[in-house]
Design an enzyme around this catalytic site. Sequence first.
Site, PDB file in Angstrom:
ATOM      1  N   CYS A 127       0.828  -1.205   0.000  1.00 51.45           N
ATOM      2  CA  CYS A 127       0.000   0.000   0.000  1.00 51.45           C
ATOM      3  C   CYS A 127       0.865   1.258   0.000  1.00 51.45           C
ATOM      4  O   CYS A 127       1.377   1.671   1.045  1.00 51.45           O
ATOM      5  CB  CYS A 127      -0.926  -0.024   1.218  1.00 51.45           C
ATOM      6  SG  CYS A 127      -1.920   1.466   1.367  1.00 51.45           S
ATOM      7  N   CYS A 130      -0.444   4.123   2.164  1.00 51.64           N
ATOM      8  CA  CYS A 130      -0.248   3.951   3.617  1.00 51.64           C
ATOM      9  C   CYS A 130       1.217   4.142   4.013  1.00 51.64           C
ATOM     10  O   CYS A 130       1.502   4.754   5.022  1.00 51.64           O
ATOM     11  CB  CYS A 130      -0.651   2.547   4.071  1.00 51.64           C
ATOM     12  SG  CYS A 130      -2.101   1.881   3.295  1.00 51.64           S
ATOM     13  N   ASP A 131       2.137   3.579   3.238  1.00 51.66           N
ATOM     14  CA  ASP A 131       3.526   3.486   3.686  1.00 51.66           C
ATOM     15  C   ASP A 131       4.501   4.378   2.922  1.00 51.66           C
ATOM     16  O   ASP A 131       5.681   4.450   3.288  1.00 51.66           O
ATOM     17  CB  ASP A 131       4.008   2.019   3.557  1.00 51.66           C
ATOM     18  CG  ASP A 131       3.169   1.080   4.408  1.00 51.66           C
ATOM     19  OD1 ASP A 131       2.681   1.532   5.462  1.00 51.66           O
ATOM     20  OD2 ASP A 131       2.996  -0.081   4.025  1.00 51.66           O
TER      21      ASP A 131
END
Length: 295
Positions: A127, A130-131
């Site tokens: 992701c 997200c990261d």
Amino acid sequence: MYDIIIVGAGPAGLTAALYARRANKKVLLLEAKSYGGQIINANLIENYPGVPKISGFEYATNLYNQVKELGAEFKLETVLRITKEKKVITKNGEYQGRSIILATGAENRKLNIDKEQEFIGKGVSYCATCDGNFYKNKVVAVVGGGNTALEDALYLSSIANKVYLIHRRDTFRGEDKSLEELKKKTNVEFILNSNVVKLIGNEKLTGIEVKDNQENIQEITIDGLFIAVGQEPKNLLFSDLITLDNKGYIVSEDGVHTNVEGIYVAGDTRVKQLRQLTTAVSDGAISATTAIKEM
Ligand code: NAP
């Protein structure tokens, strides 16, 4: 006793709950992780009719709040089994429905190479939204050739110093518009006709080995690898009851009924031609209205 138990709170399941609550039905939504499904990780949605731009998180949160305000019951519980009597057994208990809608979506496909699992959170991610921020001014690689990979590479090109985009063919499934944008980025390098065959590192990922179609192997030093090679359904736990195709997607001749009376399907988890937000919410509306009609 619930009128409808919905398994999965992605866009399809949430939309089914929305329609069911507006018809005043008693609804239980069961979700193993968090509301929103995969769309919650989409950096930007630009193809939802009438909404020119919205983040996946904002979209999913709006929909979740809308459904909660309508009075749907929401429980974070992992479903273990369903029965043809419309009983849903979770890790925490058992719930009886008059009907069930399976909207279990799909999950990230793995590369299935050594250390992939071990390095999740230590250089391997599924992701970018997200990261991505962990890789400011670092070197990353994205693997895949669909819209997710293209969008992830674009997103990461504005954060990382360098982005390798590794794809096993030389043509992409993703949209031309994203591909053209990506080609303009000076810090993106395409590695085509190639597969990631090895993850290098001890405690965390420090590099990868990439093998091309001529069997040449090159080692690339990277800090992060973003794997975006598509999704797979996770329906094996229903396979004693529900007919699946050879890839594990739920078979439905008309796109809404499963092989079991009173059990319906919606969204990415069914056999279908196009897995998009628009088709997921459409499935959700149809499954709920069909379940209500046939109750
Ligand atoms: P996808 O379209 O299924 O693409 C997966 C990609 O990964 C393909 O290029 C495939 O290669 C490659 N791949 C699959 N298995 C592999 C393996 N084992 N090793 C190396 N490469 C592998 O998946 P996605 O990009 O996640 O998209 C899923 C759906 O969501 C699509 O319908 C997509 O259009 C949609 N989506 C839409 C948006 C948007 O509209 N904003 C954003 C993201 C996703 P091949 O091409 O060679 O098969």
